[in-house]
Design an enzyme around this catalytic site. Structure first.
Site, short mmCIF file in Angstrom:
data_model
loop_
_atom_site.label_atom_id
_atom_site.label_comp_id
_atom_site.label_asym_id
_atom_site.label_seq_id
_atom_site.Cartn_x
_atom_site.Cartn_y
_atom_site.Cartn_z
N ASP A 267 26.62 56.16 3.40
CA ASP A 267 25.37 56.94 3.76
C ASP A 267 24.42 56.22 2.87
OD1 ASP A 267 24.85 60.29 5.16
OD2 ASP A 267 23.53 58.32 4.81
C1 GLC Z 1 20.69 59.87 5.95
C2 GLC Z 1 21.72 60.49 6.77
C3 GLC Z 1 22.55 59.88 7.93
C4 GLC Z 1 21.65 58.80 8.34
C5 GLC Z 1 21.37 57.74 7.27
C6 GLC Z 1 20.61 56.64 7.77
O1 GLC Z 1 20.75 60.16 4.66
O2 GLC Z 1 22.74 61.43 5.96
O3 GLC Z 1 23.00 60.62 8.62
O4 GLC Z 1 22.31 58.14 9.48
O5 GLC Z 1 20.66 58.34 6.27
O6 GLC Z 1 19.20 57.40 8.25
#
Ligand code: GLC
Length: 721
Positions: A267
């Site tokens: 993430d």
């Molecule tokens: C965010 C979220 C995740 C998302 C990612 C990209 O922090 O936790 O669910 O897909 O970043 O945007």
């Protein structure tokens, strides 16, 4: 390209080119970017040089056929081996045509419409240049203080698993190689991100491996069993180790036990966050732990690019595991056909034609009508067009009904509640006033609301949370409506007119101050682009509400976590004997939630009769069928979700009082009756034993069938082995 050719390509890559494939950057880093893209986390200065950027393997948050084509073209001019970029983005419940938030979609119990919503999202996203969506989010949720419960389909792992499969089917179709207008799916957040202590986002997750496997892992596994191409790591710890560096979770379980050989992405910033977590002294140790855990792509930080070369040179990391990661990424690019056509489905003309098409909006409308849940109705709904309506509240005219993960969804395109009412009423019968803002109120506002309400027969309140009061980093300790809106209700209740409250929110709320003053409550969640039209049709009875809660509404936040599939304890409270003290109870509120899992009212009524079992014995080779006759005893047609729950009466470990094992959503005309039959197999009775073995035990089981997890009829059977 076949695997041999991909391996040949890998052979040609320099080491720097390889590790750059393992980095994902947000849109602004790329030549040709016109927009800022979607920034969903802290944008730390990454100290990257031009070559590292021009070799990075994927882009986060770019969209629009023109922009994606421009970025890809500029990139391929510089990329020595012509390895195309992967474009990934958060298309969670719609791309530009926004569907209800996933928690609302869960309340529809409609897998076909859920799949359809993902298919439409994939179609709009793919012609706009997106290759991969960071969805479905399948984290099990039991704590409404957590802001991201809106992104999940709820508190039941069986139902979440069914929705996970439906979303993956919708996004990916049956074959990414052969089907256009599909995107690769990325199930998230692995694992158990939905169980942070205190409901506070990013906080510690503490649970036994057995609870993790029993309750939290099934939906991720279901998505992967349906062919989901990617997995995203969770921010949280799992058993004291951040998921992103957790070898037991990622290498041993995900890759070795589950045989997942797809791409694992961190993430946003989660690789580098192992430093503040306290398991990495610096970025090189963070890179080491993540690559050893099998994380292929580092999202939005540069620990890999800045440290893997040194780690390989000093023997800490084998180049082999880096090659494995790069090959998995090349395979995904190949599966998407990007080596043959780096632009895949990006097409400005189709983008114009398909995005926000009437057909897509109609699907969003239909799903919104199925996702709203009628929580209370003291014979004030449905409304009729003769009545004078005072539509009051911050959400009367507010387009902020798309939810916190609606990215490109435009509030201006949303059908607001007043738009919906205007299709029902002529101006003479509709009076509107804001009455309050989301979390402020002035005397002028509530005075105007009173004046408007005095002209009407019925008050329709449109209340709720601003979309940034839920979603990521949107945890709330007090889950009531903001005080300003409770003040508005208290001002209006003194007029002694019927009050219908429509709620726009991203979580189950503590309804103190709302439930006692509302004659009817419709939970609309964040209903998406067509929300106002769907709600108006529900309030006027053009559509009969059929939504059923998939996450419990607590009496108060003090009760959280409260969920239907809880254990009995050794001193269960006997609801029939309130005088007993030494039982598991609160002195000030009931144990049960205000509204339980599976609950939702209709404008008609349904009776359940003649519960019967095809046999009272289940064996590994002989399932049984549980049948019940359901009749529409009201005077309007409607849909009912007939639910079947099971309880394992005496097992090796404590088992929930009820577990959903099957359901059927049926349509019944007034007076019509249908027999619903649901099968119980030995396999559906298996659970994780103390030694983690997944199997069933012979013995007695209770079976419950009904309209929600509390209103059920019971029978019993035995499992013989
Ligand atoms: C965010 C979220 C995740 C998302 C990612 C990209 O922090 O936790 O669910 O897909 O970043 O945007």
């Amino acid at each position: 390209m076949n695997e041999t050719k991909l391996k040949d390509l890998l052979e040609q890559m320099t080491f720097d080119e390889k590790i750059a494939q393992l980095m994902q950057l947000a849109t602004p880093f790329f030549e040709g970017a016109e927009s800022e893209g979607q920034i969903t986390g802290p944008l730390a200065g990454l100290g990257l040089n031009e070559e590292e950027i021009s070799n990075s393997g994927s882009v986060l948050g770019a969209s629009g056929a023109k922009e994606v084509i421009n970025i890809q073209k500029a990139y391929l001019k510089k990329n020595r081996l012509g390895i195309p970029l992967l474009f990934m983005a958060d298309v969670v419940h719609g791309y530009k045509t926004i569907f209800p938030v996933p928690l609302a979609i869960g309340c529809s119990w409609d897998l076909e419409l859920a799949e359809k919503s993902a298919e439409i999202a994939a179609k709009e996203a793919s012609v706009s240049g997106v290759h991969v969506t960071f969805a479905p989010m399948v984290d099990l949720v039991r704590d409404p203080r957590w802001g991201r419960v809106m992104e999940s389909t709820g508190e039941d792992s069986y139902l979440n698993s069914l929705f996970a499969k439906a979303f993956v089917r919708g996004f990916q179709g049956s074959s990414l190689e052969n089907e256009a207008y599909r995107v690769a799916a990325c199930v998230k957040h692995f694992a158990a991100y939905g169980a942070p202590e205190g409901g506070r986002d990013y906080n510690t997750v503490n649970m036994s491996e057995r609870e993790l496997r029993q309750s939290h892992l099934p939906a991720y596994k279901a998505a992967l069993d349906e062919g989901c191409e990617m997995v995203m790591t969770a921010f949280n710890t799992v058993d004291g180790i951040p998921a992103t560096g957790n070898k037991q979770l990622m290498r041993d379980l995900l890759r070795d036990e589950w045989k997942f050989d797809g791409v694992l992405i961190s993430d946003w910033g989660a690789v580098k966050e192992m430093i503040p977590h306290g398991v990495a002294a610096d970025e090189s140790e963070a890179a080491l732990k993540a690559i050893e855990a099998g994380v292929d792509i580092e999202m939005s930080t540069s620990c890999y690019v800045k440290n893997l070369k040194m780690l390989v040179d000093n023997g800490s990391v084998s180049e082999e595991i880096i090659n494995e990661s790069v090959l998995r990424i090349l395979k995904l690019k190949d599966k998407l056909g990007l080596f043959e056509n780096p632009y895949r489905d990006a097409n400005e003309e189709l983008e114009q034609k398909l995005v926000m098409s009437e057909e897509h909006r109609q699907s969003a409308y239909e799903l919104a009508t199925k996702s709203c849940v009628l929580l209370k109705n003291e014979q004030v709904l449905p409304l009729n067009t003769e009545q004078k309506i005072a539509l009051i509240g911050p959400f009367a005219v507010n387009g902020d009904i798309l939810g916190p993960w609606s990215w490109l969804g435009s509030k201006e395109d949303a059908v607001t509640l007043v738009d919906g009412f205007k299709t029902k009423l002529d101006q003479a019968n509709l009076f509107t006033a804001k009455g309050a803002d989301i979390d402020t109120i002035t005397e002028e506002q509530w005075q105007e609301a009173i004046q408007v309400a005095e002209q009407a027969d019925i008050i329709v309140l449109a209340l709720g949370e601003h979309s940034d009061m839920s979603g990521e980093a949107g945890s709330r300790a007090d889950i009531r409506l903001p005080e300003a809106q409770l003040t508005l209700i208290s001002k209006l209740k003194d007029l002694r007119k019927p009050i219908v409250t429509v709620l726009f929110n991203g979580r189950p709320l503590d309804l103190h101050g709302v439930i006692e003053h509302s004659n009817a409550i419709l939970e609309a969640w964040f209903p998406g682009t067509e929300g106002g039209a769907a709600i108006a049709d529900l309030l006027y009875g053009d559509v009969n509400p059929s939504g059923k809660l998939t996450m419990s509404f607590p009496h108060s936040v003090g009760q959280v976590p409260v969920y239907y599939n809880h254990f009995n304890t050794g001193r269960p409270k006997d609801a029939s004997d309130a005088q007993v003290r030494y039982v598991s109870q609160y002195l000030d509120i009931p144990n049960e939630p205000l509204f339980p899992f599976g609950f939702g009212l209709s404008y008609t009524s349904f009776s359940y009769r003649e519960l019967s079992l095809s046999s009272e014995v289940v064996t590994p080779t002989e399932p049984i069928t549980v049948s019940v006759q359901v009749e529409n005893t009201g005077n309007v047609a409607g849909e009912e979700v007939v639910q079947l729950y099971v309880r394992d009466v005496a097992a090796e470990v404590v088992r929930p009082l009820k577990e959903l094992k099957g359901y059927e959503k049926i349509w019944l005309e007034p007076g019509e009756a249908k027999t619903v039959s649901i099968t119980i197999t030995e396999e559906s009775l298996r659970y994780h034993h103390a030694n983690l073995e997944y199997k069933s035990d012979r013995g007695e089981f209770f079976v419950y069938v009904g309209s929600n997890s509390q209103q059920v009829q019971a029978a019993s059977f035995v499992l013989e082995k």
